[in-house]
Scaffold this motif. Structure first.
Motif, PDB file in Angstrom:
ATOM      1  N   ARG A   1      -9.399   6.821   8.013  1.00 28.76           N
ATOM      2  CA  ARG A   1     -10.162   6.045   6.748  1.00 28.76           C
ATOM      3  C   ARG A   1     -10.171   4.959   6.543  1.00 28.76           C
ATOM      4  O   ARG A   1      -8.688   4.435   6.786  1.00 28.76           O
ATOM      5  CB  ARG A   1      -8.744   6.886   5.604  1.00 28.76           C
ATOM      6  CG  ARG A   1      -9.308   6.511   4.417  1.00 28.76           C
ATOM      7  CD  ARG A   1      -8.818   7.032   2.884  1.00 28.76           C
ATOM      8  NE  ARG A   1      -7.202   7.210   3.331  1.00 28.76           N
ATOM      9  CZ  ARG A   1      -6.533   7.757   2.203  1.00 28.76           C
ATOM     10  NH1 ARG A   1      -7.443   8.184   1.420  1.00 28.76           N
ATOM     11  NH2 ARG A   1      -5.099   7.672   2.016  1.00 28.76           N
TER      12      ARG A   1
ATOM     13  N   GLU B   1       0.960  -1.475  -0.175  1.00 32.96           N
ATOM     14  CA  GLU B   1       0.355   0.218   0.389  1.00 32.96           C
ATOM     15  C   GLU B   1       0.867   1.377   0.193  1.00 32.96           C
ATOM     16  O   GLU B   1       1.866   1.471   0.474  1.00 32.96           O
ATOM     17  CB  GLU B   1      -1.150   0.363   1.406  1.00 32.96           C
ATOM     18  CG  GLU B   1      -1.514   1.192   1.595  1.00 32.96           C
ATOM     19  CD  GLU B   1      -3.121   1.161   0.129  1.00 32.96           C
ATOM     20  OE1 GLU B   1      -2.587   1.885  -0.889  1.00 32.96           O
ATOM     21  OE2 GLU B   1      -3.640   1.157   0.081  1.00 32.96           O
TER      22      GLU B   1
ATOM     23  N   ARG C   1      -7.890   0.540   1.746  1.00 29.97           N
ATOM     24  CA  ARG C   1      -8.318   0.100   0.398  1.00 29.97           C
ATOM     25  C   ARG C   1      -9.052  -0.715   0.291  1.00 29.97           C
ATOM     26  O   ARG C   1      -7.822  -2.260   0.638  1.00 29.97           O
ATOM     27  CB  ARG C   1      -7.947   0.626  -0.317  1.00 29.97           C
ATOM     28  CG  ARG C   1      -6.598   1.145  -0.868  1.00 29.97           C
ATOM     29  CD  ARG C   1      -6.235   1.280  -2.392  1.00 29.97           C
ATOM     30  NE  ARG C   1      -5.071   1.387  -2.648  1.00 29.97           N
ATOM     31  CZ  ARG C   1      -4.141   1.448  -3.968  1.00 29.97           C
ATOM     32  NH1 ARG C   1      -4.920   2.227  -4.943  1.00 29.97           N
ATOM     33  NH2 ARG C   1      -2.842   1.623  -3.851  1.00 29.97           N
ATOM     34  N   ARG C   2      -9.454  -1.574  -0.802  1.00 24.88           N
ATOM     35  CA  ARG C   2      -9.649  -3.139  -0.903  1.00 24.88           C
ATOM     36  C   ARG C   2      -9.605  -2.948  -2.460  1.00 24.88           C
ATOM     37  O   ARG C   2     -10.277  -1.648  -3.440  1.00 24.88           O
ATOM     38  CB  ARG C   2     -10.738  -3.361   0.002  1.00 24.88           C
ATOM     39  CG  ARG C   2     -11.949  -3.156  -0.431  1.00 24.88           C
ATOM     40  CD  ARG C   2     -12.742  -3.144   0.816  1.00 24.88           C
ATOM     41  NE  ARG C   2     -12.656  -2.503   1.936  1.00 24.88           N
ATOM     42  CZ  ARG C   2     -11.895  -2.979   3.554  1.00 24.88           C
ATOM     43  NH1 ARG C   2     -12.059  -3.855   3.793  1.00 24.88           N
ATOM     44  NH2 ARG C   2     -11.479  -2.635   4.338  1.00 24.88           N
ATOM     45  N   ASP C   3      -9.381  -4.319  -3.299  1.00 27.61           N
ATOM     46  CA  ASP C   3      -9.642  -4.661  -4.157  1.00 27.61           C
ATOM     47  C   ASP C   3      -9.512  -6.128  -3.997  1.00 27.61           C
ATOM     48  O   ASP C   3      -8.576  -6.861  -3.664  1.00 27.61           O
ATOM     49  CB  ASP C   3      -8.132  -4.002  -5.265  1.00 27.61           C
ATOM     50  CG  ASP C   3      -8.722  -4.776  -6.849  1.00 27.61           C
ATOM     51  OD1 ASP C   3      -8.840  -5.516  -7.076  1.00 27.61           O
ATOM     52  OD2 ASP C   3      -7.962  -3.956  -7.535  1.00 27.61           O
TER      53      ASP C   3
END
Length: 472
Positions: free
Chosen positions: A346, A338, A349-351
């Protein structure tokens, strides 16, 4: 016949040397050297005598030269008021000495004297700022840190802000030659920098709007060791500080009321251009440093250039973890570091196709062994928590731990968790793990698929997906 006389040439030499001589005189008789020295002493005192956040994860100031520059911009919260106050002290010199009327009768234009004085004060305070940064660069090399040219705009904009602050102080001292003018200007500058800092710090109740934050050269804390300021912020601040510096210099040089009013035009123009460029959200002030965050890959496993030395240790465990995850529908095919700025409020994020490892926010990942790295990739079936780093919960971490244990067959705390807290609750999690292991194999697989989907969408309770009613 006699040859040409020498005096005209000698006079020419005197005039040619007049500029440098006057500048050296201004340096000697002004506060400029002391202002620069004060900036150096205070800055190094903060950085070396206090164990502030500049030594800590996710952005130690010795990890990357751009991070060093960002921390120096943060410390300007305390340095800029010193610069403004010192300039105000110097700006009162002519009034204190009773020379205003005398100087107004000389044929020399006022901007000549103003240029020498402003040049001396601006140069010495700017030099102090650069000297502190130079010490930081030495510290980066001493700690085997990373060097990239990404620091250039950060340092140059900060330098512009320091010079503009010194010239603003000179103008204040000339226009308000009162004993309280200098301390008053310094206090107001300190209040302004703190309020502007709060507006750029996510999660704080700001008094000023976010776009007002960059009106001073200080910045909020850097959120990672591979981040830098955004291009729009750099351009906006450069324009604003140029306008502020021009207005400060003109107010120092001109005498009439009309000229002083016209001197405000650069300030107004700078604000008009800069404000639309400033970030609308605090997070937009920082972006990934393209040099430090450049991907270095070994097949499907990638790390940032900043941590390229970690690639060899991650490549093998990363491939093993991806092979284990491959039996899941829509399984991830890559492991990447990352590189976005780290914000405690926050959600990561993820994918679905990528497993992200955050070496910035979890320094322990830089030193753990291969089994722990594999475990970090498998946690949550390759998906990070839906909780903010500052608000992690036991059920969420328990679900991600059990998901990793499904693939390895062993319940073990992932290295990026708070192991001290987690170990105290380990007995309860073992009971949930035992309940999950008692389920039929096809049910276990279905629930792992479901928990991965819950973590990808951040909908539902992941632990309830694995074992309904657990830890209640």
């Amino acid at each position: 016949m006699a040859g040409p006389t020498r005096p005209p040439l000698a006079a020419g030499r005197v005039r040619a040397r007049g500029g440098p001589m006057i500048f050296r005189t201004e340096v000697k008789r002004s506060i400029a050297p002391w202002a620069g020295l004060a900036l150096v002493v205070v800055a190094l005192g903060f950085l070396f005598l206090l164990s502030g956040p500049w030594w800590k994860v996710p952005a130690p100031w010795t990890a990357h030269v751009t991070t060093t520059a960002l921390w120096l911009r943060f410390v300007l919260m305390f340095l800029w008021p010193i610069v403004v106050g010192a300039g105000a002290i110097q700006g009162m010199r002519d009034s204190r000495s009773g020379m205003v009327e005398l100087l107004s009768t000389t044929p020399r234009p006022g901007w000549h004297r103003a240029a020498k004085l402003a040049g001396a004060v601006g140069a010495l305070t700017g030099l102090g700022y650069l000297l502190v940064f130079a010490v930081g660069v030495v510290e980066v090399f001493a700690h085997d840190g990373f060097f990239s040219p990404g620091f250039v705009p950060v340092v140059l904009v900060g330098l512009l802000g320091v010079v503009a602050g010194s010239w603003l102080g000179l103008a204040v001292g000339r226009l308000l030659p009162h004993p309280l003018a200098a301390p008053g200007a310094a206090v107001l500058a300190l209040v302004a920098t703190i309020l502007c800092w709060i507006s750029l710090e996510p999660g704080l109740d700001a008094v000023l709007p976010v776009r007002a934050g960059p009106l001073v050269p200080s910045l909020a804390e850097p959120r990672g060791s591979m981040v830098t300021t955004s291009a729009s912020l750099d351009v906006g601040q450069a324009v604003w500080f140029l306008g502020l510096a021009a207005t400060g210099f003109l107010l120092l040089a001109v005498n009439s009321a009309r000229a002083r009013l016209l001197s405000l035009l650069p300030l107004v123009a700078g604000a008009a251009i800069a404000l639309p460029l400033f970030p609308a959200l605090p997070q937009d002030a920082l972006t990934a440093d393209r040099f430090a965050a450049r991907k270095v890959c070994d097949g499907p496993v990638c790390v940032a250039e900043l941590h390229s030395g970690r690639l060899a240790g991650l490549a093998g465990p990363g491939r093993e973890a991806l092979a284990m995850l491959a039996k899941l529908p829509g399984a991830p095919t890559r492991v990447e570091e990352e590189t976005l700025p780290y914000f405690a409020n926050r959600v990561p994020r993820r994918d679905p196709g990528v497993v992200y490892l955050d070496f910035q926010g979890n320094k322990g990942l830089l030193t753990v062994d291969a089994s722990d790295l594999r475990l970090a990739v498998l946690a949550g079936a390759g998906v990070p928590s839906c909780e903010r780093p500052s608000a992690g919960s036991l059920p969420d971490e328990a679900a991600r731990t059990i998901a990793a244990a499904y693939f390895t067959g062993e319940l073990k705390v992932p290295p990026d968790f708070d192991r001290g807290y987690f170990n105290r609750q380990f007995g309860a999690i073992e009971q949930v793990w035992a309940e999950f292991r008692a389920l039929p194999a096809d049910v276990q697989f279905a629930r792992i698929v479901a928990v991965r989907q819950a973590l990808l969408t951040c909908q539902g309770e992941p632990l309830d997906t694995l074992v309904p009613g657990a830890l209640r």
